[in-house]
Design a protein around this motif. Structure first.
Motif, PDB file in Angstrom:
ATOM      1  N   UNK A   1       0.761  -1.220  -0.055  1.00  0.00           N
ATOM      2  CA  UNK A   1      -0.251   0.191   0.137  1.00  0.00           C
ATOM      3  C   UNK A   1       0.945   1.207  -0.090  1.00  0.00           C
ATOM      4  N   UNK A   2       1.059   2.013  -1.240  1.00  0.00           N
ATOM      5  CA  UNK A   2       1.945   3.104  -1.393  1.00  0.00           C
ATOM      6  C   UNK A   2       3.324   2.846  -0.840  1.00  0.00           C
ATOM      7  N   UNK A   3       4.048   1.616  -1.380  1.00  0.00           N
ATOM      8  CA  UNK A   3       5.244   1.080  -0.859  1.00  0.00           C
ATOM      9  C   UNK A   3       6.278   2.070  -1.944  1.00  0.00           C
ATOM     10  N   UNK A   4       7.254   2.449  -1.034  1.00  0.00           N
ATOM     11  CA  UNK A   4       8.490   3.229  -2.013  1.00  0.00           C
ATOM     12  C   UNK A   4       9.791   2.330  -1.542  1.00  0.00           C
ATOM     13  N   UNK A   5      10.555   2.558  -2.590  1.00  0.00           N
ATOM     14  CA  UNK A   5      11.999   2.013  -2.503  1.00  0.00           C
ATOM     15  C   UNK A   5      12.739   2.446  -3.370  1.00  0.00           C
ATOM     16  N   UNK A   6      14.073   3.143  -3.315  1.00  0.00           N
ATOM     17  CA  UNK A   6      15.129   3.468  -3.906  1.00  0.00           C
ATOM     18  C   UNK A   6      16.276   2.737  -3.607  1.00  0.00           C
ATOM     19  N   UNK A   7      16.788   1.824  -4.709  1.00  0.00           N
ATOM     20  CA  UNK A   7      18.103   1.082  -4.313  1.00  0.00           C
ATOM     21  C   UNK A   7      19.056   1.396  -5.148  1.00  0.00           C
ATOM     22  N   UNK A   8      20.120   2.243  -5.063  1.00  0.00           N
ATOM     23  CA  UNK A   8      21.434   2.645  -5.537  1.00  0.00           C
ATOM     24  C   UNK A   8      22.273   1.536  -5.943  1.00  0.00           C
ATOM     25  N   UNK A   9      22.945   1.595  -7.158  1.00  0.00           N
ATOM     26  CA  UNK A   9      23.949   0.889  -7.480  1.00  0.00           C
ATOM     27  C   UNK A   9      25.091   1.007  -6.456  1.00  0.00           C
ATOM     28  N   UNK A  10      25.639  -0.006  -6.117  1.00  0.00           N
ATOM     29  CA  UNK A  10      26.683  -0.344  -5.099  1.00  0.00           C
ATOM     30  C   UNK A  10      26.173  -0.339  -3.617  1.00  0.00           C
ATOM     31  N   UNK A  11      25.080  -0.323  -3.578  1.00  0.00           N
ATOM     32  CA  UNK A  11      24.239  -0.548  -1.790  1.00  0.00           C
ATOM     33  C   UNK A  11      23.526  -1.809  -1.813  1.00  0.00           C
ATOM     34  N   UNK A  12      23.385  -2.156  -0.784  1.00  0.00           N
ATOM     35  CA  UNK A  12      22.339  -3.248  -0.484  1.00  0.00           C
ATOM     36  C   UNK A  12      21.096  -2.782   0.614  1.00  0.00           C
ATOM     37  N   UNK A  13      20.131  -3.472   0.338  1.00  0.00           N
ATOM     38  CA  UNK A  13      18.867  -3.536   1.098  1.00  0.00           C
ATOM     39  C   UNK A  13      18.581  -4.765   1.637  1.00  0.00           C
ATOM     40  N   UNK A  14      18.349  -5.172   2.876  1.00  0.00           N
ATOM     41  CA  UNK A  14      17.808  -6.238   3.341  1.00  0.00           C
ATOM     42  C   UNK A  14      16.375  -6.133   3.758  1.00  0.00           C
ATOM     43  N   UNK A  15      15.209  -6.602   3.345  1.00  0.00           N
ATOM     44  CA  UNK A  15      14.057  -6.677   3.769  1.00  0.00           C
ATOM     45  C   UNK A  15      13.471  -7.862   4.774  1.00  0.00           C
ATOM     46  N   UNK A  16      12.876  -7.407   5.900  1.00  0.00           N
ATOM     47  CA  UNK A  16      12.363  -8.559   6.787  1.00  0.00           C
ATOM     48  C   UNK A  16      10.847  -8.510   6.672  1.00  0.00           C
ATOM     49  N   UNK A  17      10.401  -9.516   7.343  1.00  0.00           N
ATOM     50  CA  UNK A  17       9.001  -9.243   7.829  1.00  0.00           C
ATOM     51  C   UNK A  17       8.691 -10.680   7.849  1.00  0.00           C
ATOM     52  N   UNK A  18       7.150 -10.979   8.723  1.00  0.00           N
ATOM     53  CA  UNK A  18       6.797 -12.358   8.928  1.00  0.00           C
ATOM     54  C   UNK A  18       6.388 -13.053   7.806  1.00  0.00           C
ATOM     55  N   UNK A  19       6.387 -14.224   7.718  1.00  0.00           N
ATOM     56  CA  UNK A  19       5.730 -15.171   6.817  1.00  0.00           C
ATOM     57  C   UNK A  19       4.459 -14.522   6.082  1.00  0.00           C
ATOM     58  N   UNK A  20       4.272 -14.535   4.893  1.00  0.00           N
ATOM     59  CA  UNK A  20       2.979 -13.919   4.224  1.00  0.00           C
ATOM     60  C   UNK A  20       3.033 -12.511   4.122  1.00  0.00           C
ATOM     61  N   UNK A  21       3.981 -11.888   4.523  1.00  0.00           N
ATOM     62  CA  UNK A  21       3.841 -10.552   4.651  1.00  0.00           C
ATOM     63  C   UNK A  21       4.191  -9.831   3.063  1.00  0.00           C
TER      64      UNK A  21
END
Length: 241
Positions: free
Chosen positions: A32-52
């Motif tokens: 719901x209105x999810x936003x993300x910017x991931x630049x070259x050279x960087x890492x992002x880890x996304x966590x959340x419960x099962x089914x999220x």
């Protein structure tokens, strides 16, 4: 490495952009209105419960799920692409590592990795040369044995090499250490989070493992359809490499 189909990327440019993403299935709203910017050279880890919706987020970046909103990979919005155009763009700009590697066990590691290059249009010499170089850099034995005889950690390193052979702008990893024991988990995780800077790509990892996520430049939690920065991110583990 030899000639490849991917485009050259510039550190700091966006490997992946998600804008006002909305997606619902089976009466459940995952984004719901999810936003993300991931630049070259960087890492992002996304966590959340099962089914999220963590794995669905990977599917959106691959174009396998078509949400409302913006999904831009290597500077191009993929949401309106037709299947063939999307497949070409994905092959040139995106690499994927799955929990169980999804390798062909009867082939050698070199053959598994080179096959991805050949399918993208590389010459045989370039594909095999690049495969051997990547595997050596990622610590996979060069013996001519089938991939099915490798350890779990060696298979995942092979899977990372396969994902990198076409020099993608974006590397996606879905629970990449979930099937490994502790020693291999730490070794593979250390290696994986070095990739963005060594190979000039953006890395998006979805995981349930806090110790794996802590290696990322940013840790985000998928909560109520949005990505949020946790109040107390897990402590960064010591490198085992």
């Amino acid at each position: 490495m030899g000639k490849h189909t991917g485009s050259e990327t510039v550190r700091g440019s966006a490997a992946l952009e998600l804008g006002s993403l909305r997606y619902a299935i089976g009466g459940r709203t995952l984004f719901e209105d999810l936003d993300l910017r991931l630049p070259v050279g960087e890492s992002v880890a996304v966590m959340g419960p099962s089914g999220s919706g963590k794995s669905t987020l990977i599917s959106c970046a691959l174009g396998l799920v078509r949400p409302q909103g913006l999904v831009r990979v290597a500077g191009t919005d993929i949401t309106a692409m037709r299947r063939r155009e999307l497949a070409r763009h994905r092959g040139a700009h995106t690499g994927v590592v799955f929990q169980f590697g999804e390798l062909l066990p009867e082939l050698t590691p070199v053959e598994n990795v080179a096959l991805a290059g050949l399918l993208a249009g590389a010459s045989r010499n370039d594909a095999y040369g690049d495969a051997e170089k990547l595997l050596a850099e990622l610590g996979v034995p060069g013996a001519e044995r089938s991939t099915g005889t490798l350890s779990g950690g060696e298979r995942q390193r092979t899977a990372v090499a396969r994902a990198l052979i076409n020099k993608p702008a974006l590397l996606l990893a879905d629970e990449p250490t979930g099937a490994l024991d502790d020693a291999n988990r730490n070794s593979v995780a250390d290696m994986l989070f070095q990739v963005p800077r060594r190979w000039e790509c953006g890395l998006l990892v979805v995981t349930h493992d806090e110790q794996v996520a802590a290696r990322a430049d940013r840790v985000l939690h998928l909560v109520d359809g949005r990505l949020r920065t946790p109040a107390w991110p897990p402590a960064r583990p010591r490198s085992t490499s």
